[in-house]
Write a protein that holds these residues in place. Structure first.
Motif, PDB file in Angstrom:
ATOM      1  N   ARG A 224      -1.758  39.499 -17.775  1.00 20.86           N
ATOM      2  CA  ARG A 224      -1.909  40.767 -17.048  1.00 20.86           C
ATOM      3  C   ARG A 224      -2.800  41.708 -17.850  1.00 20.86           C
ATOM      4  NH1 ARG A 224       1.753  41.498 -12.993  1.00 20.86           N
ATOM      5  NH2 ARG A 224       0.139  42.942 -12.314  1.00 20.86           N
ATOM      6  N   THR A 225      -3.692  42.385 -17.141  1.00 19.47           N
ATOM      7  CA  THR A 225      -4.625  43.296 -17.793  1.00 19.47           C
ATOM      8  C   THR A 225      -3.904  44.410 -18.544  1.00 19.47           C
ATOM      9  OG1 THR A 225      -6.145  42.823 -16.007  1.00 19.47           O
ATOM     10  CG2 THR A 225      -6.683  44.705 -17.372  1.00 19.47           C
TER      11      THR A 225
ATOM     12  N   MET B 207      -0.403  29.670 -21.512  1.00 24.51           N
ATOM     13  CA  MET B 207      -1.345  30.625 -22.102  1.00 24.51           C
ATOM     14  C   MET B 207      -1.505  30.505 -23.613  1.00 24.51           C
ATOM     15  SD  MET B 207      -0.190  33.946 -19.909  1.00 24.51           S
ATOM     16  CE  MET B 207      -0.957  35.129 -21.016  1.00 24.51           C
TER      17      MET B 207
ATOM     18  N   ARG C 299      -9.066  33.383 -17.743  1.00 20.09           N
ATOM     19  CA  ARG C 299      -9.285  34.166 -18.962  1.00 20.09           C
ATOM     20  C   ARG C 299      -9.225  33.301 -20.219  1.00 20.09           C
ATOM     21  NH1 ARG C 299      -6.260  37.386 -15.712  1.00 20.09           N
ATOM     22  NH2 ARG C 299      -6.874  39.569 -15.389  1.00 20.09           N
ATOM     23  N   ASN C 300      -8.617  32.124 -20.098  1.00 19.53           N
ATOM     24  CA  ASN C 300      -8.471  31.244 -21.256  1.00 19.53           C
ATOM     25  C   ASN C 300      -9.414  30.046 -21.216  1.00 19.53           C
ATOM     26  OD1 ASN C 300      -6.467  32.418 -22.961  1.00 19.53           O
ATOM     27  ND2 ASN C 300      -4.960  32.023 -21.350  1.00 19.53           N
TER      28      ASN C 300
ATOM     29  N   GLN D  93     -12.212  29.566 -22.333  1.00 19.77           N
ATOM     30  CA  GLN D  93     -12.870  29.311 -23.613  1.00 19.77           C
ATOM     31  C   GLN D  93     -11.939  29.603 -24.797  1.00 19.77           C
ATOM     32  OE1 GLN D  93     -16.717  31.434 -23.070  1.00 19.77           O
ATOM     33  NE2 GLN D  93     -17.585  29.408 -22.719  1.00 19.77           N
ATOM     34  N   ASN D  94     -10.637  29.460 -24.533  1.00 16.41           N
ATOM     35  CA  ASN D  94      -9.640  29.546 -25.610  1.00 16.41           C
ATOM     36  C   ASN D  94      -9.535  28.121 -26.168  1.00 16.41           C
ATOM     37  OD1 ASN D  94      -7.251  29.502 -27.078  1.00 16.41           O
ATOM     38  ND2 ASN D  94      -6.214  30.949 -25.719  1.00 16.41           N
ATOM     39  N   TYR D  95     -10.318  27.866 -27.222  1.00 12.47           N
ATOM     40  CA  TYR D  95     -10.503  26.473 -27.644  1.00 12.47           C
ATOM     41  C   TYR D  95      -9.238  25.873 -28.238  1.00 12.47           C
ATOM     42  CZ  TYR D  95     -15.255  27.724 -26.569  1.00 12.47           C
ATOM     43  OH  TYR D  95     -16.372  28.146 -25.907  1.00 12.47           O
TER      44      TYR D  95
ATOM     45  N   ARG E  21     -12.284  27.917 -13.737  1.00 11.46           N
ATOM     46  CA  ARG E  21     -13.543  28.460 -14.227  1.00 11.46           C
ATOM     47  C   ARG E  21     -13.351  29.920 -14.632  1.00 11.46           C
ATOM     48  NH1 ARG E  21     -19.066  28.843 -10.533  1.00 11.46           N
ATOM     49  NH2 ARG E  21     -20.452  29.656 -12.159  1.00 11.46           N
TER      50      ARG E  21
ATOM     51  N   MET F 202     -14.210  33.772 -15.124  1.00 14.60           N
ATOM     52  CA  MET F 202     -14.935  34.615 -14.172  1.00 14.60           C
ATOM     53  C   MET F 202     -16.315  34.981 -14.688  1.00 14.60           C
ATOM     54  SD  MET F 202     -13.141  38.344 -14.161  1.00 14.60           S
ATOM     55  CE  MET F 202     -11.473  37.848 -14.645  1.00 14.60           C
ATOM     56  N   MET F 203     -16.542  34.715 -15.965  1.00 17.20           N
ATOM     57  CA  MET F 203     -17.815  35.039 -16.605  1.00 17.20           C
ATOM     58  C   MET F 203     -18.542  33.768 -17.037  1.00 17.20           C
ATOM     59  SD  MET F 203     -16.066  36.102 -20.232  1.00 17.20           S
ATOM     60  CE  MET F 203     -14.448  36.566 -19.536  1.00 17.20           C
ATOM     61  N   CYS F 204     -18.096  32.605 -16.563  1.00 19.68           N
ATOM     62  CA  CYS F 204     -18.593  31.356 -17.147  1.00 19.68           C
ATOM     63  C   CYS F 204     -19.482  30.584 -16.189  1.00 19.68           C
ATOM     64  CB  CYS F 204     -17.412  30.500 -17.574  1.00 19.68           C
ATOM     65  SG  CYS F 204     -16.504  31.258 -18.935  1.00 19.68           S
TER      66      CYS F 204
ATOM     67  N   ILE G  89     -16.517  34.144  -9.381  1.00 17.97           N
ATOM     68  CA  ILE G  89     -17.117  34.715 -10.584  1.00 17.97           C
ATOM     69  C   ILE G  89     -17.290  36.214 -10.374  1.00 17.97           C
ATOM     70  CG2 ILE G  89     -18.241  32.602 -11.367  1.00 17.97           C
ATOM     71  CD1 ILE G  89     -20.845  33.579 -10.106  1.00 17.97           C
TER      72      ILE G  89
END
Lengths: 337, 337, 337, 337
Positions: free
Chosen positions: A133-134, A166, A186-187, A189-191, A208, A210-212, A239
């Motif tokens: 959550r934001t 998460m 949001r995750n 690219q949470n490697y 995907r 939202m910025m990828c 996106i």
């Protein structure tokens, strides 16, 4: 990789780049045009770092030739990947619908929804126990209690369960209750998380970011695949763009493009992709027509009381109507639902 | 919050929304225009979920009135926040420069760079021990060994160290070596990580996600602040746009805007913000002129051999020239450097 | 409109804004919350300029309540608009396909294409005589000769013709040959052109600008409608995003959203929307499934020799197959094709 | 240009592409790697159409080597372009400030503003007589009367005048009154207009489209230059992104990048670039620090009564303070103001 030298690059610049490339174990191929010199690189199977070369004297830029993903690529694995989860085949001829509430709120809510979506023909139950959550002040999910409620709903309805994880250290806990592990947008690219689900014994639904870009989505899948988990489902969920009327801009072209570039199954989430329940049905029809292997749809018995994402959730009756309207579309593209 | 009803909303719709709001402990204020009815909500101090209301019959949309961040807001804390790290004051009259290699590669590399940036006047040493990389096949950093090398460089030069932490469970390890914990752009909405650094006893440098709004950046800061850590530094490092000539589009307006909305110190990363070393100096000058409290700049003794982000790294001599050129700009806006 | 005052706004600020609004002929409605004062404005039918108010002392921002488009709005005109062009009904039960080459190149090329698309079932012939090209050195179209060739193709095949007009003073010339005037994406906010086609006696196909919102598209339509031309067709053709694999990102949600907000017919251009012929069929199917009233598709007998946009053009055989595959989708949503 | 063939491209595919390229008058250079064949093209001085080649069998994609702009390129014209307008040198050592109201509203308003900005040190008077407005119901400018008022202000103050021209056929009229013709952001790709101003005997201020890349801006300049007008000023005024707190996202990196790629003068418009008067000063300082040759700033004696863009206009006193604060920044980068 190809290296494009600047117009004024000297002989020494060209030699320096060539020497560096050879030092990295690759072969070069120099082509002198009227205005520019181009250096082609014949690789040794290991990726070269473009930025190292781009920093050298006389270099204007480099151009990659090969796609950076391997295990996720259709070149590497020409046939469609499909796999079965408790009898539900993802990536097969049937379009798979995953439905349920955004967040698990109570035993009654999740059971009522599970029965309703099953009756309408859904194949998998979705629901969030851990919620990104934001705001730190918003409801963050029921946690382990939410996982137990989802498992109870599976026991009652027979529907396999997909839910988000998460944190890397929570993968074992979530995998103990869920049939599919979801990595949220949001995750993507949470490697550390990708690594952890790559070692889990559960299929992974990878959303995907939202910025990828599509290439970054496939590279995130590559992380999971390269850690040994080959059951990855890609999910287009919209996106971020400048358009304010919808929550995100669903990239419908991503469906045929991902099917062309990769062998992995591709599903679409029209609920997050639009953020408006009035648009979910039309976009669901579009996704199936475009060739999606499945859909992920938010359903809530009382969306106006939902603790999150109420505005994009369908009521059960509307979801049942959506399912009825999707069947002729699925048939029109040679699939069932 | 304000609720805007649809043109055809019925009396019952309006009453339903009003009843629901009152049930949530708020007061309503109904205003009937010629074309629309508007319902104003007078809150009880707790945030309302807009989406719950948006899903109700007759509602067109809702409009938030209050900013969702509190602890990060200048309304809440009118004075600038500043704090000292080993004698380096962040958020004070001096512009703070954090410089060093993208990734820690070797003892020689990090020591050589640390001495060079210190000689040029940098105040903090940056360097990555854990590296988020798009490809699973790229160099992922030296890990704990990298942390030890950074600490060794601090011991030799006296420069405090900032380095990225990517996983909640690694926060104690990184905090044992680093003076400032960096949360990277890809992890700006990794809430488990924000929670963990919020409980750490170290200042946090929070980078704006490449597709995150200014409000979302402040909400991420709010997560950290609400877990008790008040030493947060905001970092603008470029957002993703359609422009391909630069790696990201550095949002220079974010500097005065963040200073206006929040009391937290704001720094700028022109290296990631542009992705091209030729642009770093001009954008650094712009950032200081716009009011930034600091800069974060990549410096590498041999960028053409750097294992990551070579194209955006300055050589030490160029960095020293940049520092000389920044001083009159800092003076022009009433600051030192 | 609603005016949201800053937290520290004084009594005088509020009175000043209220006085100014009343001076503009509107009524105010002041609501004092614990943290903010909100001023509601009850209008007099004429639009207020938000920016005038936003500049006043103590004002934080304003929120528009009414949509700025009227004639284009479904609130104003609840029934779908449809009209007939030489027997082809746009906005009716049949999905209309406009097909042909990006640019008219020669008599043979346009006639061969026109016969081929007609045989496959297309309803309208598209082709560019005046071409907007990024480079001044690229082919700019055959101009009036191109218009004559399109008219010749119409005479031979009976297909009405749609072609782009780029300058206000050329509207009469283009209208003398074409059945539908196209306003291209780059000219969506060329107000002189919108004015000119608004006074023409021809239907207008208005393409969404690649960086324009849905509201701006409807405002551009409003320009045309307000000059007396009610036969406007809206066209979604992809927006610009950060994704590089496709030329544009086709916004599929725009189809149901435009149908909900407006009464005007909506078509989709999958050729420009994707920039890749391999994706055109899947996206065409998606558009019809989402409820589009038509499609605009580039077809060229020899795309590898096309003077523009070859990469997104279908060969006639592939187009014929696309038409066959679209028919069951159209039927699945209750339409013909 | 380089052609990258697909992994499975046949011998015949490669031969076909090579034959086509030779037929277009170019030479080829074939390089066979382990996974791909690459075809280098040595040109004949005329641009090739990439899309024609991309449509051929076996081709994956093409990569341009040369920048598409020539006359606008610094490679072509290594020295900075500068020129004098009534004694005001654009592109020289002095930073040029163009200031005035968004729209010309009345004789008093324009004269009062002109005197005020001149007293504060501005060099050029800006003001709109023809206004591009999103809504057909908004004020569209005073037209020719506005031009007369601007000319009167020039006569009184000696300040040269810049004003927007929106239609090709109005170029002679506007050129009769104005010293610099402005092409607005919405018209950056209005090729008929670019052609017309390219033939005018007046310098042109070309604003970057809010949706346009730096390469497209330079290609638009190329249109003007290629029609014989060499006095072109480039203007960065913000691009459209997902960030809602500012009207546009001002791309500060565009300043050094344009100076590097092109010889043309570059100015910045912080008023449109931010949309908020509170941010104009900080962004103006940043622009000068980044190396801009000038600024374009909206000033209005009573912004709260302005008929357009009031929220981004400075009052004269604030503008005078801005000018005072800019001088030390200009000095810090070796310029005057």
């Amino acid at each position: 990789m190809i290296v494009i030298m600047k117009p004024g690059a000297s002989r020494g610049d060209v030699d320096g780049v060539a020497a560096r490339i050879q030092q990295l174990g690759c072969t070069t191929h120099i082509s002198e045009g009227q205005e520019r010199t181009i250096i082609g690189i014949i690789g040794n199977g290991r990726p070269l770092d473009r930025e190292q070369i781009e920093r050298m004297s006389g270099v204007e830029r480099t151009v990659p030739i090969l796609r950076p993903f391997k295990l996720a690529s259709r070149d590497f694995h020409p046939d469609d990947t499909s796999f079965s989860i408790d009898g539900v085949v993802i990536g097969g001829v049937q379009v798979i619908v995953m439905a349920g509430p955004c967040a698990v709120e109570s035993r009654d809510q999740v059971l009522e929804t599970a029965h309703a979506v099953r009756a309408a023909g859904a194949h998998v139950l979705r629901g969030g126990a851990f919620k990104p959550r934001t705001s730190p002040y918003s409801f963050q999910g029921l946690g382990e209690e939410g996982l137990r409620l989802l498992a109870a709903a599976r026991d009652e309805t027979g529907l396999p369960v997909v839910t988000e994880v998460m944190e890397p250290q929570l993968v074992p806990l979530v995998a103990a209750f869920a049939d599919i592990l979801q990595v949220g947008a949001r995750n993507m690219q949470n490697y550390a998380l990708l690594h952890a689900v790559g070692e889990a014994q559960r299929p992974v639904l990878l959303k995907r970011g939202m910025m990828c870009t599509i290439e970054e989505l496939l590279m995130a899948a590559e992380y999971i695949l390269s850690h040994g988990n080959h059951r990855v489902i890609l999910c287009e969920r919209g996106i971020r763009t400048f358009e304010p009327y919808t929550r995100n801009t669903l990239d419908i072209s991503a469906v045929p493009l991902l099917k062309q570039l990769s062998h992995l199954p591709v599903i679409v989430d029209p609920s997050h992709g639009t953020g408006k329940w009035e648009l979910v049905e039309a976009v669901s029809r579009a996704a199936v027509a475009a060739g999606a292997d499945g859909l992920m749809i938010e359903v809530h018995p009382r969306p106006e009381q939902a603790v999150s994402d109420g505005a994009q959730s369908l009521k059960p009756a509307r979801f049942a109507e959506l399912m009825r309207n999707l069947r002729p579309i699925a048939a029109a593209v040679g699939r069932s639902l």
